[in-house]
Write a protein that holds these residues in place. Structure first.
Motif, PDB file in Angstrom:
ATOM      1  N   ILE A 211      17.322  -5.026  -8.201  1.00 22.59           N
ATOM      2  CA  ILE A 211      16.667  -3.679  -7.632  1.00 22.59           C
ATOM      3  C   ILE A 211      17.592  -2.530  -6.916  1.00 22.59           C
ATOM      4  CG2 ILE A 211      15.138  -3.319  -5.330  1.00 22.59           C
ATOM      5  CD1 ILE A 211      13.594  -6.057  -5.844  1.00 22.59           C
ATOM      6  N   LYS A 212      18.613  -3.284  -6.131  1.00 20.14           N
ATOM      7  CA  LYS A 212      19.672  -2.470  -5.709  1.00 20.14           C
ATOM      8  C   LYS A 212      20.220  -1.364  -6.876  1.00 20.14           C
ATOM      9  CE  LYS A 212      22.506  -4.812  -2.979  1.00 20.14           C
ATOM     10  NZ  LYS A 212      23.748  -5.340  -2.245  1.00 20.14           N
ATOM     11  N   GLU A 213      20.340  -2.009  -7.872  1.00 22.89           N
ATOM     12  CA  GLU A 213      21.141  -1.310  -8.984  1.00 22.89           C
ATOM     13  C   GLU A 213      20.213  -0.258  -9.597  1.00 22.89           C
ATOM     14  OE1 GLU A 213      21.751  -4.143 -12.131  1.00 22.89           O
ATOM     15  OE2 GLU A 213      23.585  -5.327 -10.926  1.00 22.89           O
ATOM     16  N   PHE A 214      18.693  -0.269  -9.568  1.00 21.51           N
ATOM     17  CA  PHE A 214      17.791   0.425  -9.927  1.00 21.51           C
ATOM     18  C   PHE A 214      17.629   1.761  -9.186  1.00 21.51           C
ATOM     19  CE2 PHE A 214      13.057   1.760 -10.292  1.00 21.51           C
ATOM     20  CZ  PHE A 214      13.197   2.077 -11.679  1.00 21.51           C
ATOM     21  N   LYS A 215      17.955   1.568  -7.776  1.00 19.93           N
ATOM     22  CA  LYS A 215      18.005   2.671  -6.640  1.00 19.93           C
ATOM     23  C   LYS A 215      16.700   3.260  -6.465  1.00 19.93           C
ATOM     24  CE  LYS A 215      22.932   4.190  -6.962  1.00 19.93           C
ATOM     25  NZ  LYS A 215      23.619   3.185  -8.206  1.00 19.93           N
ATOM     26  N   PRO A 216      15.899   2.461  -6.049  1.00 24.59           N
ATOM     27  CA  PRO A 216      14.449   2.997  -5.931  1.00 24.59           C
ATOM     28  C   PRO A 216      14.290   3.761  -4.475  1.00 24.59           C
ATOM     29  CG  PRO A 216      14.462   0.766  -5.363  1.00 24.59           C
ATOM     30  CD  PRO A 216      15.756   0.962  -5.752  1.00 24.59           C
ATOM     31  N   GLU A 217      13.385   4.481  -4.567  1.00 22.21           N
ATOM     32  CA  GLU A 217      13.125   5.045  -3.021  1.00 22.21           C
ATOM     33  C   GLU A 217      12.242   4.449  -2.130  1.00 22.21           C
ATOM     34  OE1 GLU A 217      12.895   9.597  -4.724  1.00 22.21           O
ATOM     35  OE2 GLU A 217      13.024   7.996  -5.832  1.00 22.21           O
ATOM     36  N   ILE A 218      11.439   3.616  -2.854  1.00 26.90           N
ATOM     37  CA  ILE A 218      10.346   2.700  -2.090  1.00 26.90           C
ATOM     38  C   ILE A 218      10.168   1.566  -2.912  1.00 26.90           C
ATOM     39  CG2 ILE A 218       8.357   3.630  -3.269  1.00 26.90           C
ATOM     40  CD1 ILE A 218       6.976   3.684  -0.507  1.00 26.90           C
ATOM     41  N   ILE A 219       9.975   0.538  -2.190  1.00 26.77           N
ATOM     42  CA  ILE A 219       9.609  -0.760  -2.728  1.00 26.77           C
ATOM     43  C   ILE A 219       8.151  -1.513  -1.976  1.00 26.77           C
ATOM     44  CG2 ILE A 219      10.274  -3.398  -2.794  1.00 26.77           C
ATOM     45  CD1 ILE A 219      13.020  -2.825  -1.980  1.00 26.77           C
ATOM     46  N   GLY A 220       7.434  -1.539  -3.223  1.00 28.03           N
ATOM     47  CA  GLY A 220       5.978  -2.295  -2.649  1.00 28.03           C
ATOM     48  C   GLY A 220       6.211  -3.723  -2.972  1.00 28.03           C
ATOM     49  N   ILE A 221       5.678  -4.425  -1.878  1.00 30.99           N
ATOM     50  CA  ILE A 221       5.852  -6.022  -2.098  1.00 30.99           C
ATOM     51  C   ILE A 221       4.452  -6.377  -2.169  1.00 30.99           C
ATOM     52  CG2 ILE A 221       6.560  -7.965  -0.872  1.00 30.99           C
ATOM     53  CD1 ILE A 221       8.394  -6.172   0.982  1.00 30.99           C
ATOM     54  N   SER A 222       4.290  -7.365  -3.225  1.00 31.38           N
ATOM     55  CA  SER A 222       3.094  -7.943  -3.357  1.00 31.38           C
ATOM     56  C   SER A 222       3.184  -9.217  -2.751  1.00 31.38           C
ATOM     57  CB  SER A 222       2.857  -8.269  -4.954  1.00 31.38           C
ATOM     58  OG  SER A 222       1.678  -7.393  -5.569  1.00 31.38           O
ATOM     59  N   LEU A 223       2.881  -9.333  -1.499  1.00 32.98           N
ATOM     60  CA  LEU A 223       3.168 -10.541  -0.814  1.00 32.98           C
ATOM     61  C   LEU A 223       2.236 -11.632  -0.586  1.00 32.98           C
ATOM     62  CD1 LEU A 223       5.017 -11.467   1.504  1.00 32.98           C
ATOM     63  CD2 LEU A 223       3.473 -10.494   3.220  1.00 32.98           C
ATOM     64  N   GLY A 224       2.305 -12.630  -1.651  1.00 32.23           N
ATOM     65  CA  GLY A 224       1.787 -13.895  -1.815  1.00 32.23           C
ATOM     66  C   GLY A 224       2.169 -15.101  -1.102  1.00 32.23           C
ATOM     67  N   LEU A 225       1.632 -15.736  -0.318  1.00 32.55           N
ATOM     68  CA  LEU A 225       2.108 -16.824   0.364  1.00 32.55           C
ATOM     69  C   LEU A 225       1.741 -18.073  -0.060  1.00 32.55           C
ATOM     70  CD1 LEU A 225       3.913 -15.285   2.735  1.00 32.55           C
ATOM     71  CD2 LEU A 225       1.778 -14.094   2.388  1.00 32.55           C
ATOM     72  N   ASP A 226       1.344 -18.020  -1.409  1.00 31.30           N
ATOM     73  CA  ASP A 226       0.936 -19.387  -2.110  1.00 31.30           C
ATOM     74  C   ASP A 226       2.138 -20.098  -2.511  1.00 31.30           C
ATOM     75  OD1 ASP A 226       1.386 -17.399  -3.737  1.00 31.30           O
ATOM     76  OD2 ASP A 226      -1.013 -17.468  -4.831  1.00 31.30           O
ATOM     77  N   THR A 227       3.375 -19.658  -2.146  1.00 35.57           N
ATOM     78  CA  THR A 227       4.620 -20.303  -2.577  1.00 35.57           C
ATOM     79  C   THR A 227       4.924 -21.518  -1.389  1.00 35.57           C
ATOM     80  OG1 THR A 227       5.644 -18.660  -1.432  1.00 35.57           O
ATOM     81  CG2 THR A 227       5.940 -18.590  -3.783  1.00 35.57           C
ATOM     82  N   TYR A 228       3.805 -21.405  -0.546  1.00 35.27           N
ATOM     83  CA  TYR A 228       4.234 -22.348   0.792  1.00 35.27           C
ATOM     84  C   TYR A 228       3.990 -23.730   0.146  1.00 35.27           C
ATOM     85  CZ  TYR A 228       3.052 -24.145   5.311  1.00 35.27           C
ATOM     86  OH  TYR A 228       3.003 -24.972   6.655  1.00 35.27           O
ATOM     87  N   GLU A 229       4.998 -24.648   0.992  1.00 35.26           N
ATOM     88  CA  GLU A 229       4.740 -26.085   0.527  1.00 35.26           C
ATOM     89  C   GLU A 229       3.282 -26.962   0.382  1.00 35.26           C
ATOM     90  OE1 GLU A 229       7.270 -28.469   3.058  1.00 35.26           O
ATOM     91  OE2 GLU A 229       6.793 -27.390   4.682  1.00 35.26           O
ATOM     92  N   LYS A 230       2.461 -26.272   1.501  1.00 32.44           N
ATOM     93  CA  LYS A 230       1.094 -26.896   1.525  1.00 32.44           C
ATOM     94  C   LYS A 230      -0.043 -26.272   1.012  1.00 32.44           C
ATOM     95  CE  LYS A 230       2.192 -28.959   6.180  1.00 32.44           C
ATOM     96  NZ  LYS A 230       2.081 -28.732   7.550  1.00 32.44           N
ATOM     97  N   ASP A 231       0.278 -25.230   0.063  1.00 29.96           N
ATOM     98  CA  ASP A 231      -0.891 -24.310  -0.500  1.00 29.96           C
ATOM     99  C   ASP A 231      -1.495 -25.121  -1.527  1.00 29.96           C
ATOM    100  OD1 ASP A 231      -1.281 -21.106  -0.910  1.00 29.96           O
ATOM    101  OD2 ASP A 231      -1.657 -22.365  -2.646  1.00 29.96           O
ATOM    102  N   PRO A 232      -2.739 -25.051  -1.585  1.00 35.89           N
ATOM    103  CA  PRO A 232      -3.563 -26.145  -2.376  1.00 35.89           C
ATOM    104  C   PRO A 232      -3.664 -25.508  -3.903  1.00 35.89           C
ATOM    105  CG  PRO A 232      -4.991 -24.910  -1.036  1.00 35.89           C
ATOM    106  CD  PRO A 232      -3.752 -24.477  -0.371  1.00 35.89           C
TER     107      PRO A 232
END
Ligand SMILES: [Zn+2]
Length: 287
Positions: A211-232
């Protein structure tokens, strides 16, 4: 740190569906108790949707011609989907104009919605539309997809677009079965079930280098929290502290970023988001 949220996104429900209003209600209450400020979103326009989707998909959702068991036909779903898109757009706009971090805490999620089709609880692709709007002002943008599922819709919308770098860390095998390898401007980092924090962060660091090498002006984060250990719904093994570290590493890039909620189905969603925000805002972290 601002959070965009409307109580209206809690108005619709399909009984037994994991993408429930309860998950967001709990998260909202948790974050409210922590003292965050909330901003009310406005719905997006039809022109906004057309930036990332076909007119026929727009019409199908608008006219309730939806036939997908995961992504059901719901009264007024067009209205709710437009509000969720509008919230992502507002997050992007505040991020660019005020150079501040913003989170869109809304439903329905978006990253499985492609140009022509909905799916995986997603009707319109919130983050894709927000980033399409950002490209009217900036030249290069990144979408960093942290949801446990691959963002097949986002990849499809931006595949081959030289102004965008799509970067996704996700569990394989898992729905929707895509993202097994990188293609063109879409960098995919598949992770096996059971992956723990150490391996996850090692992979994330590699991704952030790209990402750093790409030198973007903005980052949009698709924030999913289903990586959590207790996610069903998934099988990665991240802990509360992992989200703190993930936020911290993203903050260290020193590139303007905003986040849009995707998945996350455990009762601890609010705490997972909170830990991410603390790291993202550069609050103390030891590792
Ligand atoms: Zn997901």
């Amino acid at each position: 740190m601002k959070i965009i949220f409307s109580q209206r996104c809690l108005e619709y429900e399909v009984l037994g569906h994991p993408e429930s209003p309860q998950r967001i209600r709990l998260a909202y209450n948790f974050l409210k108790e922590k003292g965050f400020e909330f901003i009310e979103p406005r719905p997006c326009s039809e022109e906004d949707i057309i930036l990332a989707h076909s007119r026929s998909l727009l019409e199908k959702v608008k006219n309730n011609q939806i036939f997908d068991p995961d992504t059901p036909n719901i009264l007024d779903i067009f209205k709710y989907a437009c509000l969720s898109v509008g919230s992502a757009i507002l997050a992007q706009e505040i991020c660019l104009t005020e150079n501040s971090k913003v989170l869109s805490l809304m439903r329905p999620p978006g990253h499985h919605a492609g140009y022509e089709q909905l799916g995986g609880f997603c009707y319109f692709n919130n983050i894709a539309i927000a980033i399409k709007k950002a490209l009217q002002k900036v030249n290069k943008a990144v979408i960093l997809d942290l949801d446990c599922h691959h963002g097949n819709g986002t990849q499809e919308i931006f595949l081959g677009n030289k102004n965008i770098l799509y970067v996704s860390l996700h569990q394989v095998p898992l729905y929707p079965g895509t993202g097994l390898r990188s293609e063109k401007n879409c960098l995919n980092y598949p992770l096996p079930p059971g992956t723990q924090e150490e391996e996850y962060l090692k992979t994330l660091r590699q991704a952030l280098e790209r990402i750093k090498e790409f030198k973007p002006e903005i980052i949009g984060i698709s924030l999913g929290l289903d990586t959590y250990e207790k996610d069903p719904l998934a099988n990665l093994k991240l802990k509360f502290s992992s989200y703190h570290k993930i936020g911290f590493l993203i903050n260290r890039l020193e590139i303007p970023s905003f986040a849009v909620l995707e998945g996350g189905y455990s009762a601890d969603l609010g705490r997972c988001i909170y830990e991410f925000i603390l790291g993202w805002e550069d609050k103390k972290v030891d590792f």
